[in-house]
Design a protein around this motif. Sequence first.
Motif, PDB file in Angstrom:
ATOM      1  N   ILE A 146       0.868  -1.176   0.000  1.00  0.00           N
ATOM      2  CA  ILE A 146       0.000   0.000   0.000  1.00  0.00           C
ATOM      3  C   ILE A 146       0.902   1.221   0.000  1.00  0.00           C
ATOM      4  N   VAL A 147       0.747   2.101  -1.000  1.00  0.00           N
ATOM      5  CA  VAL A 147       1.652   3.243  -1.108  1.00  0.00           C
ATOM      6  C   VAL A 147       0.956   4.585  -0.903  1.00  0.00           C
ATOM      7  N   SER A 148      -0.376   4.607  -0.905  1.00  0.00           N
ATOM      8  CA  SER A 148      -1.080   5.855  -0.629  1.00  0.00           C
ATOM      9  C   SER A 148      -2.514   5.579  -0.213  1.00  0.00           C
ATOM     10  N   VAL A 149      -3.095   6.555   0.493  1.00  0.00           N
ATOM     11  CA  VAL A 149      -4.509   6.535   0.880  1.00  0.00           C
ATOM     12  C   VAL A 149      -5.188   7.649   0.099  1.00  0.00           C
ATOM     13  N   ILE A 150      -6.174   7.299  -0.713  1.00  0.00           N
ATOM     14  CA  ILE A 150      -6.802   8.274  -1.604  1.00  0.00           C
ATOM     15  C   ILE A 150      -7.960   9.019  -0.948  1.00  0.00           C
ATOM     16  N   ASP A 151      -8.869   8.271  -0.319  1.00  0.00           N
ATOM     17  CA  ASP A 151     -10.027   8.947   0.281  1.00  0.00           C
ATOM     18  C   ASP A 151     -10.780   8.006   1.197  1.00  0.00           C
ATOM     19  N   GLN A 152     -11.845   8.551   1.790  1.00  0.00           N
ATOM     20  CA  GLN A 152     -12.803   7.746   2.538  1.00  0.00           C
ATOM     21  C   GLN A 152     -14.195   8.053   2.004  1.00  0.00           C
ATOM     22  N   SER A 153     -15.028   7.037   1.983  1.00  0.00           N
ATOM     23  CA  SER A 153     -16.411   7.227   1.569  1.00  0.00           C
ATOM     24  C   SER A 153     -17.161   7.949   2.686  1.00  0.00           C
ATOM     25  N   SER A 154     -17.789   9.053   2.331  1.00  0.00           N
ATOM     26  CA  SER A 154     -18.550   9.843   3.295  1.00  0.00           C
ATOM     27  C   SER A 154     -19.948  10.086   2.737  1.00  0.00           C
ATOM     28  N   GLY A 155     -20.628   8.995   2.469  1.00  0.00           N
ATOM     29  CA  GLY A 155     -21.936   9.062   1.839  1.00  0.00           C
ATOM     30  C   GLY A 155     -21.925   8.527   0.426  1.00  0.00           C
ATOM     31  N   GLY A 156     -20.746   8.228  -0.092  1.00  0.00           N
ATOM     32  CA  GLY A 156     -20.616   7.746  -1.469  1.00  0.00           C
ATOM     33  C   GLY A 156     -21.136   6.336  -1.678  1.00  0.00           C
ATOM     34  N   ASP A 157     -21.226   5.561  -0.589  1.00  0.00           N
ATOM     35  CA  ASP A 157     -21.854   4.235  -0.620  1.00  0.00           C
ATOM     36  C   ASP A 157     -23.189   4.364   0.108  1.00  0.00           C
ATOM     37  N   ALA A 158     -24.253   3.827  -0.479  1.00  0.00           N
ATOM     38  CA  ALA A 158     -25.575   4.080   0.105  1.00  0.00           C
ATOM     39  C   ALA A 158     -26.563   2.969  -0.198  1.00  0.00           C
ATOM     40  N   ILE A 194     -15.062   3.250   4.936  1.00  0.00           N
ATOM     41  CA  ILE A 194     -14.654   2.608   3.684  1.00  0.00           C
ATOM     42  C   ILE A 194     -13.536   3.454   3.097  1.00  0.00           C
ATOM     43  N   THR A 195     -12.326   2.886   3.057  1.00  0.00           N
ATOM     44  CA  THR A 195     -11.125   3.629   2.667  1.00  0.00           C
ATOM     45  C   THR A 195     -10.597   3.108   1.332  1.00  0.00           C
ATOM     46  N   HIS A 196     -10.144   4.039   0.496  1.00  0.00           N
ATOM     47  CA  HIS A 196      -9.610   3.678  -0.822  1.00  0.00           C
ATOM     48  C   HIS A 196      -8.119   3.979  -0.891  1.00  0.00           C
ATOM     49  N   LEU A 197      -7.392   3.066  -1.538  1.00  0.00           N
ATOM     50  CA  LEU A 197      -5.930   3.068  -1.492  1.00  0.00           C
ATOM     51  C   LEU A 197      -5.326   2.882  -2.877  1.00  0.00           C
ATOM     52  N   VAL A 198      -4.003   3.065  -2.935  1.00  0.00           N
ATOM     53  CA  VAL A 198      -3.223   2.694  -4.116  1.00  0.00           C
ATOM     54  C   VAL A 198      -2.274   1.571  -3.697  1.00  0.00           C
ATOM     55  N   VAL A 199      -2.266   0.491  -4.463  1.00  0.00           N
ATOM     56  CA  VAL A 199      -1.353  -0.621  -4.181  1.00  0.00           C
ATOM     57  C   VAL A 199      -0.472  -0.894  -5.394  1.00  0.00           C
ATOM     58  N   VAL A 200       0.731  -1.385  -5.113  1.00  0.00           N
ATOM     59  CA  VAL A 200       1.716  -1.688  -6.151  1.00  0.00           C
ATOM     60  C   VAL A 200       2.280  -3.078  -5.889  1.00  0.00           C
ATOM     61  N   ARG A 201       2.511  -3.831  -6.943  1.00  0.00           N
ATOM     62  CA  ARG A 201       3.176  -5.122  -6.774  1.00  0.00           C
ATOM     63  C   ARG A 201       4.561  -4.878  -6.175  1.00  0.00           C
ATOM     64  N   LYS A 202       4.967  -5.716  -5.239  1.00  0.00           N
ATOM     65  CA  LYS A 202       6.219  -5.483  -4.523  1.00  0.00           C
ATOM     66  C   LYS A 202       7.424  -5.452  -5.464  1.00  0.00           C
ATOM     67  N   ASP A 203       7.472  -6.364  -6.427  1.00  0.00           N
ATOM     68  CA  ASP A 203       8.614  -6.398  -7.336  1.00  0.00           C
ATOM     69  C   ASP A 203       8.665  -5.148  -8.212  1.00  0.00           C
ATOM     70  N   ILE A 204       7.507  -4.621  -8.579  1.00  0.00           N
ATOM     71  CA  ILE A 204       7.448  -3.399  -9.382  1.00  0.00           C
ATOM     72  C   ILE A 204       7.889  -2.205  -8.556  1.00  0.00           C
ATOM     73  N   ARG A 214       7.565   5.028   1.387  1.00  0.00           N
ATOM     74  CA  ARG A 214       8.643   5.574   0.555  1.00  0.00           C
ATOM     75  C   ARG A 214       8.118   6.440  -0.592  1.00  0.00           C
ATOM     76  N   ILE A 215       7.073   5.999  -1.280  1.00  0.00           N
ATOM     77  CA  ILE A 215       6.570   6.732  -2.446  1.00  0.00           C
ATOM     78  C   ILE A 215       5.999   8.089  -2.027  1.00  0.00           C
ATOM     79  N   LEU A 216       5.180   8.101  -0.991  1.00  0.00           N
ATOM     80  CA  LEU A 216       4.601   9.371  -0.547  1.00  0.00           C
ATOM     81  C   LEU A 216       5.665  10.325  -0.031  1.00  0.00           C
ATOM     82  N   GLU A 217       6.674   9.792   0.619  1.00  0.00           N
ATOM     83  CA  GLU A 217       7.774  10.656   1.077  1.00  0.00           C
ATOM     84  C   GLU A 217       8.436  11.348  -0.116  1.00  0.00           C
ATOM     85  N   ARG A 218       8.622  10.608  -1.189  1.00  0.00           N
ATOM     86  CA  ARG A 218       9.228  11.198  -2.390  1.00  0.00           C
ATOM     87  C   ARG A 218       8.269  12.185  -3.063  1.00  0.00           C
TER      88      ARG A 218
END
Length: 325
Positions: free
Chosen positions: A100-112, A206-216, A317-321
């Motif tokens: 997991i390299v970033s947290v994009i948002d949280q649902s605040s009524g977007g799921d209903a 409900i939290t949305h994220l960015v994920v990356v394959r470890k080798d990538i 690491r990615i967000l720090e950069r």
Amino acid sequence: MKLPVLLPKRLTILLISLFFISACNPYERPLTVAAAPWPNFEFLFLAKELNYLPQSQYSLFELPSSTSVIQAFQTGKLDVAFLSLDEVLTLVALGIDLKIVSVIDQSSGGDALLVKPEIKTLEQLKWRSIGYENKAAGALLLDEVFTLSGLNNQTVQLFEVKQSEAKDAYMQGNIDALIVREPEKQQLIQLGAREILNSRLLQQRITHLVVVRKDILVSKEAQVTDLLKRFYKAHEYYLDNEKDALTTIAVRLQIYPYLLEESFKGTRFIEPKDALMRLSGSPSNVELQAAQLSKFMTQKNMLGKIPSDFKSIISTRILERVIYE
């Protein structure tokens, strides 16, 4: 009522495209990135429309459902995916090595929970049908329905309806209520559906994220960093040029800009510094959420055996950069 499953056109295009991409020299191969429709994921595709992301370096795919994104990531067809936390946990339980390299948002009524116009209260759902996708977001909202109404799975009829099928299911009139997410939510409201409960009530966000394959992440760290920089740059463009950005996104999604604007109101975008804070610490905010959500999903038989060390699937690491370079 389980609607027929067909191979989505966009997933077919993805698989064909990736066949040709895989023939390239691995050092020349563009980063493959995908997301399903969700308001704040759209900044990825807005970045492409604004020419922030060179096609030679990034291949972007918007797939019809998060299930399609999970399948493509699981089979190694994707390097980067935009997903919800429960979907990430599903991949981890399948043994996929990711970060997991970033947290994009949280649902605040977007799921209903949306219902037919004649239904005025949750209690009126007794003996009626509810369609939902068998994932944590749907299960969390369904649990809230049961808690608030006193209903249970013996007093309502439950049917699996995927997000991409929700509009057709509602228009056919066979389902009394549907648990949906944006932007489908706004489209159903336009068709007359009533919103009776949403994700603002949930303790478990409900939290949305960015994920990356470890080798990538190891081999293409700079490219992944650049992807997120340009994603956040597109978000900044949206803040400075909201009308133009909404129009650009709406044309691509084939919905009205004012409906898209309403869709964004159901989310809470998380800026990079806040996202970094959520990934940092021992335990981090995301680790605590993952532990709580994995317990819920296990109780609902939605998750197989999963490692308890959630820190191992997080990288700051990615967000720090992104923030400091």
